[in-house]
Design an enzyme around this catalytic site. Sequence first.
Site, PDB file in Angstrom:
ATOM      1  N   SER A 112       0.831  -1.194   0.000  1.00  0.00           N
ATOM      2  CA  SER A 112       0.000   0.000   0.000  1.00  0.00           C
ATOM      3  C   SER A 112       0.874   1.255   0.000  1.00  0.00           C
ATOM      4  CB  SER A 112      -0.980  -0.068   1.183  1.00  0.00           C
ATOM      5  OG  SER A 112      -1.984   0.915   1.095  1.00  0.00           O
ATOM      6  N   ASP A 162     -10.205  -3.825  -5.526  1.00  0.00           N
ATOM      7  CA  ASP A 162      -9.581  -2.946  -4.538  1.00  0.00           C
ATOM      8  C   ASP A 162     -10.171  -1.538  -4.676  1.00  0.00           C
ATOM      9  OD1 ASP A 162      -7.881  -1.382  -2.951  1.00  0.00           O
ATOM     10  OD2 ASP A 162      -6.134  -2.605  -3.423  1.00  0.00           O
ATOM     11  N   HIS A 193      -8.391  -4.661  -0.994  1.00  0.00           N
ATOM     12  CA  HIS A 193      -7.085  -4.125  -0.619  1.00  0.00           C
ATOM     13  C   HIS A 193      -6.326  -5.041   0.344  1.00  0.00           C
ATOM     14  CE1 HIS A 193      -4.308  -0.796  -0.787  1.00  0.00           C
ATOM     15  NE2 HIS A 193      -4.263  -0.686   0.533  1.00  0.00           N
TER      16      HIS A 193
END
Length: 209
Positions: A112, A162, A193
Site C-alpha cells: 500500500s 480494490d 485491498h
Amino acid sequence: MNAQVDMTSDANAYHHYAKPAEPGAPLVFAFHGTGGDERQLSGLVSQILPRAGIVAPRGDVSEHGAARFFRRNGEGVYDMPDLAARTQKMIGFVRAHRAANPGAKVYGIGYSNGANILASTIFAAPGLFDRAVLMHPLIPFEPAPQPELSKVDVLITAGRRDPICPAPLTERLERWLLGQGAKVEMLWHEGGHEMREAEIVATAHFLSV
C-alpha cells in the site's frame, strides 16, 4: 570524515528495525502500509528468507496518528512536492544501508503506502534495488521515463476489487514499467485491498529464485 557523518545520518534517518544478513544472503527493505510500522512486513520477510538481512523503516508522516511515508491531500491525491522530498530522503537511507552490506543483492517489498514509496524510489534511483515487490500500489501520476528500470525485476500484486487502488491504475503502472524495459510479473486476486495468501506465495517465489 564529513562523508562518513552524512552516511551515518542517512542510515538513521528513520526509526527502523534492522536484522543483519547472513553471509551470501540478500538485504531486504520492507515498507509498511498506512497505519503500520516497521514490524508489519519484517516477520513475513523472515519467513520467506530466513537468512536475509532486513531493514524496515517506520514512516515519519502522521495522518491522524497513522504512520505514512509521505503526505497526501486526499485519497489518491498526493502532495507531490512532499513525495519528491521524502523520496530523496528514502534514497539516502537505502544507499547508506546498501553501503553497509557490500556485495549483497538488495530487494524491496512494500504494501500500500509502502509500495508507493518503494515505487517512487525505484522511479528516481532504480539502481538501488535488484528486485521490488509492490503489493497494492497506487501511482496516480505518470512517472518520468527511466530506462535504468530495465535492470530491475518487479512483482506487482493487486485485488481486482480494490477500492483504494483501482485496477485500471495498477494496469497502467504495469504497462509503464514494461515500457521502461523492467521485467514485470503480475498477480491478481479477486478481492480488495487485503493481502491474500496467493500474494505471499508469489512473493516467496519471486524473492527466492
